[in-house]
Design a protein around this motif. Structure first.
Motif, mmCIF file in Angstrom:
data_model
loop_
_atom_site.group_PDB
_atom_site.id
_atom_site.type_symbol
_atom_site.label_atom_id
_atom_site.label_comp_id
_atom_site.label_asym_id
_atom_site.label_seq_id
_atom_site.Cartn_x
_atom_site.Cartn_y
_atom_site.Cartn_z
ATOM 1 N N ASP A 51 0.885 -1.152 0.067
ATOM 2 C CA ASP A 51 -0.158 0.144 -0.096
ATOM 3 C C ASP A 51 1.030 1.292 -0.043
ATOM 4 O O ASP A 51 0.505 2.124 -0.674
ATOM 5 C CB ASP A 51 -0.855 -0.030 1.160
ATOM 6 C CG ASP A 51 -2.120 -0.927 1.182
ATOM 7 O OD1 ASP A 51 -2.458 -1.470 0.000
ATOM 8 O OD2 ASP A 51 -2.673 -1.297 2.330
ATOM 9 N N TRP A 52 2.112 1.413 0.905
ATOM 10 C CA TRP A 52 2.882 2.337 0.769
ATOM 11 C C TRP A 52 3.324 2.621 -0.491
ATOM 12 O O TRP A 52 3.660 3.928 -0.890
ATOM 13 C CB TRP A 52 3.898 2.174 1.872
ATOM 14 C CG TRP A 52 4.827 3.128 2.018
ATOM 15 C CD1 TRP A 52 4.895 4.302 2.647
ATOM 16 C CD2 TRP A 52 6.338 2.983 1.855
ATOM 17 N NE1 TRP A 52 6.030 5.034 2.959
ATOM 18 C CE2 TRP A 52 6.963 4.184 2.117
ATOM 19 C CE3 TRP A 52 7.148 2.149 1.285
ATOM 20 C CZ2 TRP A 52 8.212 4.488 2.095
ATOM 21 C CZ3 TRP A 52 8.586 2.232 0.853
ATOM 22 C CH2 TRP A 52 9.061 3.647 1.256
ATOM 23 N N THR A 55 1.213 4.507 -2.621
ATOM 24 C CA THR A 55 1.092 5.893 -2.258
ATOM 25 C C THR A 55 2.407 6.854 -2.654
ATOM 26 O O THR A 55 2.104 7.948 -2.931
ATOM 27 C CB THR A 55 0.514 5.981 -1.080
ATOM 28 O OG1 THR A 55 1.569 5.727 -0.081
ATOM 29 C CG2 THR A 55 -0.835 5.656 -0.580
#
Length: 58
Positions: A51-52, A55
């Motif tokens: 997820d990081w 982003t």
């Protein structure tokens, strides 16, 4: 999940650590990185890293 959240928090607050993790992922891929994290919470941390990555546009 708390461990994963803390890992992301530390990466966001530590540019050097963030760059090291980005480099490790870029060189070996997320699956290899997961194998190196010999810890029971690695699965959650890898999910948070994925997820990081999205982003951070890695």
């Amino acid at each position: 999940m708390q461990i994963a959240a803390e890992a992301v928090k530390r990466m966001e607050n530590n540019p050097r650590l963030s760059e090291q993790i980005r480099s490790a992922i870029a060189q070996s891929g997320i699956q290899e990185f997961q194998q190196r994290l010999k810890h029971p919470a690695a699965h959650f941390v890898i999910g948070a890293l994925e997820d990081w990555q999205k982003t951070q546009n890695i």
